[in-house]
Design an enzyme around this catalytic site. Sequence first.
Site, mmCIF file in Angstrom:
data_model
loop_
_atom_site.group_PDB
_atom_site.id
_atom_site.type_symbol
_atom_site.label_atom_id
_atom_site.label_comp_id
_atom_site.label_asym_id
_atom_site.label_seq_id
_atom_site.Cartn_x
_atom_site.Cartn_y
_atom_site.Cartn_z
ATOM 1 N N ARG A 254 26.097 47.828 -49.175
ATOM 2 C CA ARG A 254 27.095 47.629 -48.117
ATOM 3 C C ARG A 254 28.463 47.649 -48.783
ATOM 4 O O ARG A 254 28.633 47.109 -49.888
ATOM 5 C CB ARG A 254 26.900 46.286 -47.407
ATOM 6 C CG ARG A 254 25.796 46.258 -46.373
ATOM 7 C CD ARG A 254 26.128 47.073 -45.114
ATOM 8 N NE ARG A 254 25.074 46.997 -44.130
ATOM 9 C CZ ARG A 254 24.033 47.840 -44.043
ATOM 10 N NH1 ARG A 254 23.924 48.839 -44.889
ATOM 11 N NH2 ARG A 254 23.124 47.708 -43.088
ATOM 12 N N HIS B 30 27.822 57.133 -45.258
ATOM 13 C CA HIS B 30 26.722 56.208 -44.912
ATOM 14 C C HIS B 30 25.487 56.976 -44.399
ATOM 15 O O HIS B 30 25.069 56.816 -43.247
ATOM 16 C CB HIS B 30 27.186 55.157 -43.893
ATOM 17 C CG HIS B 30 26.355 53.901 -43.944
ATOM 18 N ND1 HIS B 30 26.847 52.657 -43.669
ATOM 19 C CD2 HIS B 30 25.036 53.714 -44.244
ATOM 20 C CE1 HIS B 30 25.890 51.758 -43.783
ATOM 21 N NE2 HIS B 30 24.768 52.376 -44.136
ATOM 22 N N GLU C 22 34.249 50.691 -42.750
ATOM 23 C CA GLU C 22 33.762 51.985 -42.240
ATOM 24 C C GLU C 22 34.232 52.228 -40.809
ATOM 25 O O GLU C 22 34.224 51.288 -40.010
ATOM 26 C CB GLU C 22 32.230 52.005 -42.277
ATOM 27 C CG GLU C 22 31.715 52.000 -43.688
ATOM 28 C CD GLU C 22 30.185 52.007 -43.769
ATOM 29 O OE1 GLU C 22 29.510 52.267 -42.754
ATOM 30 O OE2 GLU C 22 29.683 51.763 -44.876
HETATM 31 P P1 NAP Z 1 15.430 43.616 -50.152
HETATM 32 O O1 NAP Z 1 14.068 44.205 -50.331
HETATM 33 O O2 NAP Z 1 15.563 42.356 -49.390
HETATM 34 O O3 NAP Z 1 16.079 43.460 -51.610
HETATM 35 C C1 NAP Z 1 17.310 42.841 -51.805
HETATM 36 C C2 NAP Z 1 17.426 42.408 -53.238
HETATM 37 O O4 NAP Z 1 18.739 41.855 -53.415
HETATM 38 C C3 NAP Z 1 16.432 41.339 -53.667
HETATM 39 O O5 NAP Z 1 15.924 41.643 -54.936
HETATM 40 C C4 NAP Z 1 17.284 40.070 -53.730
HETATM 41 O O6 NAP Z 1 16.865 39.150 -54.731
HETATM 42 C C5 NAP Z 1 18.611 40.651 -54.161
HETATM 43 N N1 NAP Z 1 19.716 39.732 -53.890
HETATM 44 C C6 NAP Z 1 20.003 39.079 -52.739
HETATM 45 N N2 NAP Z 1 21.075 38.283 -52.912
HETATM 46 C C7 NAP Z 1 21.461 38.447 -54.199
HETATM 47 C C8 NAP Z 1 22.495 37.893 -54.983
HETATM 48 N N3 NAP Z 1 23.360 37.007 -54.471
HETATM 49 N N4 NAP Z 1 22.594 38.265 -56.279
HETATM 50 C C9 NAP Z 1 21.727 39.165 -56.804
HETATM 51 N N5 NAP Z 1 20.720 39.720 -56.116
HETATM 52 C C10 NAP Z 1 20.593 39.365 -54.818
HETATM 53 O O7 NAP Z 1 16.394 44.653 -49.425
HETATM 54 P P2 NAP Z 1 16.262 46.246 -49.360
HETATM 55 O O8 NAP Z 1 15.326 46.625 -48.270
HETATM 56 O O9 NAP Z 1 16.006 46.765 -50.737
HETATM 57 O O10 NAP Z 1 17.733 46.626 -48.858
HETATM 58 C C11 NAP Z 1 18.876 46.250 -49.571
HETATM 59 C C12 NAP Z 1 20.133 46.578 -48.791
HETATM 60 O O11 NAP Z 1 20.392 47.958 -48.840
HETATM 61 C C13 NAP Z 1 20.080 46.287 -47.277
HETATM 62 O O12 NAP Z 1 20.316 44.924 -46.988
HETATM 63 C C14 NAP Z 1 21.157 47.195 -46.718
HETATM 64 O O13 NAP Z 1 22.376 46.489 -46.635
HETATM 65 C C15 NAP Z 1 21.253 48.307 -47.756
HETATM 66 N N6 NAP Z 1 20.808 49.612 -47.216
HETATM 67 C C16 NAP Z 1 21.720 50.617 -47.084
HETATM 68 C C17 NAP Z 1 21.312 51.846 -46.629
HETATM 69 C C18 NAP Z 1 22.279 52.962 -46.497
HETATM 70 O O14 NAP Z 1 22.152 53.767 -45.573
HETATM 71 N N7 NAP Z 1 23.243 53.107 -47.397
HETATM 72 C C19 NAP Z 1 19.977 52.080 -46.271
HETATM 73 C C20 NAP Z 1 19.091 51.029 -46.398
HETATM 74 C C21 NAP Z 1 19.515 49.797 -46.885
HETATM 75 P P3 NAP Z 1 15.586 38.186 -54.524
HETATM 76 O O15 NAP Z 1 14.425 39.112 -54.316
HETATM 77 O O16 NAP Z 1 15.491 37.447 -55.787
HETATM 78 O O17 NAP Z 1 15.869 37.384 -53.307
HETATM 79 C C1 GLV Z 2 21.393 51.109 -43.424
HETATM 80 O O1 GLV Z 2 22.456 50.956 -43.913
HETATM 81 C C2 GLV Z 2 20.395 50.098 -43.298
HETATM 82 O O2 GLV Z 2 20.671 48.924 -43.592
HETATM 83 O O3 GLV Z 2 19.278 50.442 -42.882
#
Ligand code: NAP
Ligand code: GLV
Length: 316
Positions: free
Chosen positions: A236, A283, A265
């Site tokens: 983000r 994005h 954005e």
């Molecule tokens: P996830 O499986 O919940 O993984 C998030 C990771 O971030 C976990 O390892 C968590 O640690 C870590 N984390 C949370 N708070 C933290 C902190 N303060 N310091 C360090 N690490 C921290 O999430 P995901 O499914 O991989 O998705 C991650 C993010 O990607 C989403 O929330 C979204 O905002 C973004 N995203 C963007 C797009 C795009 O289109 N660009 C697409 C999809 C997702 P722990 O496991 O130890 O809690």
């Molecule tokens: C996209 O940014 C998502 O969080 O799925």
Amino acid sequence: MSRRVLVTREIPEAGLRLLEDFDVTILSERPPERGELLEAVKGASGILATLTEQVDAELMQAAGEDLKIIANMAVGYDNVDLEAARERGVVVTNTPEVLDETTADTAFMLLLAAARRLGEGERIVRSGGWEAWGPKMLTGPDVWGKTLGIVGFGRIGQAMARRARGFDMEIFYTARSRKEDAENELGARYAELDELLQTSDFVSLHTPLTEETKHLIGVEELKKMRPESVLVNTSRGPIVDEGALADALTEGRIFAAGLDVYEEEPEVHPSLLELENVVLAPHIGSASIETRDKMATLAAENISAVLRGEKPKTPV
Ligand code: NAP
Ligand code: GLV
């Protein structure tokens, strides 16, 4: 009378087909104006929202007492006020897992493009400015065999690590907790953020946006990165201090950046738009045809389940 479902944006047909039993209003292709949204939501039992809508207490209030579910068509849910939903007993769902591989592909695409200067090359070719092959033309650091630091080692962070293994990269990660299974499976090593920034050739961000992660990468963190390093952000926008990043790129304190997300954005910091050493995507992290179908399907399945009195597949 069938229950009302508000779909805030035009979504893939795969999702809409699953909502045929409901009285569905689809708002617009573009992000709706706030006033339009507040009006259209009245009487809705379900809202299928996207990350361009702020789903806050005011919107839930405008929907009224029938509101049962907010299905966000995204894995990130920083646009939804969870506390307001909880107070009203409204279920919130997101779309995890179905987009992991596609989003990691985008992060790796940006990493390669920023390192190997693809955007600059494209601009030269398209402007007619390419004169000849050059021994020193558009050289950038190798990706293969280098060190990748992954900030946030959840679903997408680990998918990124799987790609990095194919490029013989050494992998460091940081998260709130150690992930020993993933360390063993992916050959990744845990590091505190400071150490990760100091040792990595590439840093890729994969945390959610929370109060703790806002400006996680700011002036001080960018100073710790190496001059030949590349920062990739597909998480983000507000996780990076965009002004500080623009300064670091302008002054050559890091080599390049690849960005998919921005603080405001669709606005992009004006300095970034002027720089050659940043690759800017709008994005599109999860924007494959197959993945967007799966996200729309999952969001619609969640709405359908809750409005039939069943459990949703992916509650937040
Ligand atoms: P996830 O499986 O919940 O993984 C998030 C990771 O971030 C976990 O390892 C968590 O640690 C870590 N984390 C949370 N708070 C933290 C902190 N303060 N310091 C360090 N690490 C921290 O999430 P995901 O499914 O991989 O998705 C991650 C993010 O990607 C989403 O929330 C979204 O905002 C973004 N995203 C963007 C797009 C795009 O289109 N660009 C697409 C999809 C997702 P722990 O496991 O130890 O809690
Ligand atoms: C996209 O940014 C998502 O969080 O799925």
